[in-house]
Design a protein around this motif. Structure first.
Motif, PDB file in Angstrom:
ATOM      1  N   MET A   1      -3.771  10.601 -13.550  1.00 38.90           N
ATOM      2  CA  MET A   1      -2.391  10.606 -14.016  1.00 38.90           C
ATOM      3  C   MET A   1      -2.278   9.961 -15.389  1.00 38.90           C
ATOM      4  O   MET A   1      -2.872   8.916 -15.636  1.00 38.90           O
ATOM      5  N   LYS A   8      -4.896   5.307 -11.995  1.00 42.00           N
ATOM      6  CA  LYS A   8      -5.839   6.424 -12.103  1.00 42.00           C
ATOM      7  C   LYS A   8      -5.574   7.511 -11.063  1.00 42.00           C
ATOM      8  O   LYS A   8      -5.638   8.679 -11.347  1.00 42.00           O
ATOM      9  N   ARG A   9      -5.279   7.102  -9.861  1.00 44.48           N
ATOM     10  CA  ARG A   9      -5.246   8.103  -8.792  1.00 44.48           C
ATOM     11  C   ARG A   9      -3.963   7.984  -7.973  1.00 44.48           C
ATOM     12  O   ARG A   9      -3.601   6.896  -7.537  1.00 44.48           O
ATOM     13  N   VAL A  10      -3.328   9.124  -7.793  1.00 45.38           N
ATOM     14  CA  VAL A  10      -2.090   9.167  -6.999  1.00 45.38           C
ATOM     15  C   VAL A  10      -2.311  10.110  -5.821  1.00 45.38           C
ATOM     16  O   VAL A  10      -2.761  11.236  -6.011  1.00 45.38           O
ATOM     17  N   GLY A  11      -2.030   9.629  -4.615  1.00 41.13           N
ATOM     18  CA  GLY A  11      -2.127  10.485  -3.440  1.00 41.13           C
ATOM     19  C   GLY A  11      -0.744  10.921  -3.014  1.00 41.13           C
ATOM     20  O   GLY A  11       0.188  10.121  -3.016  1.00 41.13           O
ATOM     21  N   GLY A  29      -2.611  18.079  -9.765  1.00 38.78           N
ATOM     22  CA  GLY A  29      -3.425  17.627  -8.639  1.00 38.78           C
ATOM     23  C   GLY A  29      -4.454  18.619  -8.148  1.00 38.78           C
ATOM     24  O   GLY A  29      -4.458  19.791  -8.506  1.00 38.78           O
ATOM     25  N   ARG A  42     -10.213   8.742  -0.591  1.00 44.61           N
ATOM     26  CA  ARG A  42     -10.013   9.162  -1.979  1.00 44.61           C
ATOM     27  C   ARG A  42      -9.654   7.991  -2.883  1.00 44.61           C
ATOM     28  O   ARG A  42      -9.431   8.164  -4.068  1.00 44.61           O
ATOM     29  N   SER A  43      -9.488   6.809  -2.334  1.00 47.29           N
ATOM     30  CA  SER A  43      -9.187   5.577  -3.082  1.00 47.29           C
ATOM     31  C   SER A  43      -8.015   5.718  -4.035  1.00 47.29           C
ATOM     32  O   SER A  43      -8.148   5.432  -5.230  1.00 47.29           O
ATOM     33  N   PRO A  44      -6.863   6.144  -3.579  1.00 45.63           N
ATOM     34  CA  PRO A  44      -5.713   6.219  -4.495  1.00 45.63           C
ATOM     35  C   PRO A  44      -5.201   4.821  -4.841  1.00 45.63           C
ATOM     36  O   PRO A  44      -5.324   3.900  -4.040  1.00 45.63           O
ATOM     37  N   ASP A  45      -4.657   4.687  -6.054  1.00 47.74           N
ATOM     38  CA  ASP A  45      -3.996   3.426  -6.437  1.00 47.74           C
ATOM     39  C   ASP A  45      -2.586   3.405  -5.869  1.00 47.74           C
ATOM     40  O   ASP A  45      -2.039   2.354  -5.571  1.00 47.74           O
ATOM     41  N   SER A 248       4.273   3.738 -11.885  1.00 44.08           N
ATOM     42  CA  SER A 248       2.981   3.789 -12.563  1.00 44.08           C
ATOM     43  C   SER A 248       2.926   2.816 -13.736  1.00 44.08           C
ATOM     44  O   SER A 248       1.854   2.411 -14.150  1.00 44.08           O
TER      45      SER A 248
END
Ligand SMILES: NC(=O)c1ccc[n+]([C@@H]2O[C@H](COP(=O)([O-])OP(=O)(O)OC[C@H]3O[C@@H](n4cnc5c(N)ncnc54)[C@H](O)[C@@H]3O)[C@@H](O)[C@H]2O)c1
Length: 260
Positions: A1, A8-11, A29, A42-45, A248
């Motif tokens: 993102m 870095k990562r959005v689920g 996505g 997936r280790s989303p932030d 974010s």
């Protein structure tokens, strides 16, 4: 993102016709179909819930053990046990519970007034065509006679379980006005046959009477174009994207519930 390099990562949990689709496309996505526990790999932030309040009841605390959570269905927080479990998980992990303000206009003003001790009552009236409702339990059988019918009027906490998809704005108001909360903020749900293409939300708040006996009072009306039968109006989609960008940008972790 892209909006903030620290995120870095959005689920996304939920890929609805409107909200999930819009967020997914804007985020660029990669589709996967993992149930919430599997999504952890997936280790989303940040995990964005745009599915159903049940997801928050079932998985909210678990998600907070490893990621910030943006709650798209804040009616879930009307359940005391869910709210308690989210707050405990947030304190333990230091992760944030972000709540999308959705269709609530003036949420920051409400919070400021409340924090200053100047808020005595808050009433949110949501009116739309009956096809725009997804009601459960006794409300699904409520008679809708005449062109305009009040289906519910009372504390927001009592409405959320039976109108989980049509009470998110009221739930956001209960969180914005924490001194009133889900038991003190009044929600009114109105079925209106004339509102085929829009959702109308009236916010009315009052302060305590001053020395003259008069009270501070604010009334706003938000008319949001919506496709016939849709639960979400078009402007609310844009607002939701704004909420995602606001989360974010928060680089310092802050436990607890934050409207964004
Ligand atoms: N706060 C806001 O601004 C705002 C705005 C729009 C929608 N919402 C809320 O977000 C949620 C999604 O809205 P939508 O219009 O995209 O809905 P939708 O019905 O179009 O899509 C929901 C998606 O979630 C999935 N889903 C639903 N229940 C599920 C469950 N129990 N377990 C797993 N997946 C489930 C569905 O399969 C679908 O992919 C709703 O709760 C809605 O009330 C909030």
């Amino acid at each position: 993102m892209a909006p903030d390099q620290s995120l870095k990562r959005v689920g996304l949990l939920g890929y609805g016709r409107l909200v999930g689709d819009l967020l997914f496309k804007r985020l660029g996505g990669v589709p996967t179909n993992l149930p919430p526990p599997g999504a952890r790999r997936r280790s989303p932030d940040l995990v964005v819930e745009v599915a159903h309040p049940q997801i928050i009841h079932d998985f909210g605390a678990q998600i907070l053990s490893h990621a910030d959570l943006l709650v798209g269905s804040p009616s879930a927080l009307a359940d005391r046990d869910t709210e308690r479990r989210l707050l405990e998980a947030s304190r333990r992990s230091g992760r944030s519970v972000f709540v999308a303000r959705g269709a609530l206009w003036g949420s920051e003003d409400i919070t400021r007034l409340d924090a200053s001790g100047g808020l005595q009552s808050l009433c949110i009236t949501m009116a739309t065509h009956p096809d725009g409702f997804r009601l459960e339990g006794p409300l699904s059988k409520a008679p809708r006679e005449g062109p305009r019918t009040v289906l519910y009027e009372g504390p927001v906490r009592g409405l959320c379980p039976f109108a989980p998809r049509n009470s998110n704005t009221m739930a956001a108001a209960a969180l914005a006005a924490s001194s009133l909360g889900f038991d003190g903020v009044v929600g009114v749900l109105v079925s209106d046959l004339s509102l085929v293409d829009r959702h109308v939300i009236d916010v009315e708040l009052r302060g305590p009477p001053g020395p003259s006996g008069q009270s501070f009072c604010v009334r706003t009306r938000r008319e949001n174009p919506a496709e016939p039968g849709a639960v979400t109006g078009s402007a609310t989609l844009t607002t939701f994207w704004g909420s995602l960008l606001a989360c974010s940008r928060r680089s310092t972790p802050k436990p607890g519930v934050q409207l964004c």
